[in-house]
Motif scaffolding. Sequence first.
Motif, PDB file in Angstrom:
ATOM      1  N   VAL A  16       2.485   9.744  -4.518  1.00  0.00           N
ATOM      2  CA  VAL A  16       2.363  10.404  -3.194  1.00  0.00           C
ATOM      3  C   VAL A  16       1.718  11.549  -2.752  1.00  0.00           C
ATOM      4  CG1 VAL A  16       3.799  12.682  -2.268  1.00  0.00           C
ATOM      5  CG2 VAL A  16       5.098  11.110  -3.671  1.00  0.00           C
ATOM      6  N   ALA A  17       0.623  11.983  -3.670  1.00  0.00           N
ATOM      7  CA  ALA A  17      -0.945  12.811  -3.663  1.00  0.00           C
ATOM      8  C   ALA A  17      -1.735  12.405  -2.961  1.00  0.00           C
ATOM      9  CB  ALA A  17      -0.874  13.678  -4.844  1.00  0.00           C
ATOM     10  N   ILE A  18      -1.978  10.956  -3.601  1.00  0.00           N
ATOM     11  CA  ILE A  18      -2.759  10.226  -2.558  1.00  0.00           C
ATOM     12  C   ILE A  18      -2.069   9.722  -1.180  1.00  0.00           C
ATOM     13  CG2 ILE A  18      -4.130   7.684  -3.294  1.00  0.00           C
ATOM     14  CD1 ILE A  18      -3.825   8.087  -5.811  1.00  0.00           C
ATOM     15  N   LEU A  19      -1.012   9.094  -0.739  1.00  0.00           N
ATOM     16  CA  LEU A  19      -0.570   9.175   0.161  1.00  0.00           C
ATOM     17  C   LEU A  19      -0.954  10.193   0.966  1.00  0.00           C
ATOM     18  CD1 LEU A  19       0.792   7.110   2.001  1.00  0.00           C
ATOM     19  CD2 LEU A  19       3.264   8.615   0.981  1.00  0.00           C
ATOM     20  N   PHE A  20      -0.820  11.304   0.586  1.00  0.00           N
ATOM     21  CA  PHE A  20      -0.777  12.736   1.460  1.00  0.00           C
ATOM     22  C   PHE A  20      -2.820  13.190   1.663  1.00  0.00           C
ATOM     23  CE2 PHE A  20       3.427  15.390   0.613  1.00  0.00           C
ATOM     24  CZ  PHE A  20       3.832  13.861   1.205  1.00  0.00           C
ATOM     25  N   GLY A  22      -4.204  10.440   2.985  1.00  0.00           N
ATOM     26  CA  GLY A  22      -4.564   9.490   3.744  1.00  0.00           C
ATOM     27  C   GLY A  22      -4.397   7.247   3.132  1.00  0.00           C
ATOM     28  N   LYS A  23      -4.442   7.837   1.805  1.00  0.00           N
ATOM     29  CA  LYS A  23      -4.404   6.711   1.101  1.00  0.00           C
ATOM     30  C   LYS A  23      -3.289   5.905   0.711  1.00  0.00           C
ATOM     31  CE  LYS A  23      -8.715   7.358   0.961  1.00  0.00           C
ATOM     32  NZ  LYS A  23      -9.717   6.966   2.876  1.00  0.00           N
ATOM     33  N   GLY A  24      -3.212   5.147   1.358  1.00  0.00           N
ATOM     34  CA  GLY A  24      -1.930   4.218   0.672  1.00  0.00           C
ATOM     35  C   GLY A  24      -1.120   4.172   1.514  1.00  0.00           C
TER      36      GLY A  24
END
Length: 176
Positions: A16-20, A22-24
């Motif tokens: 979730v952190a990586i999504l936030f 901007g990745k994933g």
Amino acid sequence: MTLAILVAISLMWLSVAILFLGKGEAKGTGAITGFVGLVVVIGAFLQTALFKDPFTGGLLFAHGLLYCTVSYALLTGLEDLRSVGNVSLMVAIISAIYMGLFLTGGSPGPDGKPLTPQSNYLALACAGYTVLTVEVWLNAYGKVSAKTLAWSLISWVPVGLLIPAFMLMSTGKLPF
């Protein structure tokens, strides 16, 4: 059981952190969040029923249901995240109560012994969970940026999940 669940939760927090950051993408992240949420809820049932530990089960239930809620939001593309934030606010309150119980050792049970052992480290971890879930609530209302929440999640993965899990699995004790 709980220690393995902490390791599983780290998969979701980091994703979730990586999504936030901007990745994933949301659907893949929603899937891992849903799998982890389901594992945590099942673990809460087992912790409560099989291991006769409703104290730990309660904290797991609260977080597992939040993870399932986040999963739903990610998988469906939910645009108004305030309902997710509201669930997170309640989980923050629950985590704060657990923090206090870990600091004090809780109230005495029927046998006169504390219901939960005093643990400064687990109180610290619950303080971190409280901060994170308040940040999720504030993010849902547009008051904390996704980037701030992402870096908080990343920083608490080792402190609130991996250190307690691996230290307890390998040495049987916490740092303090």
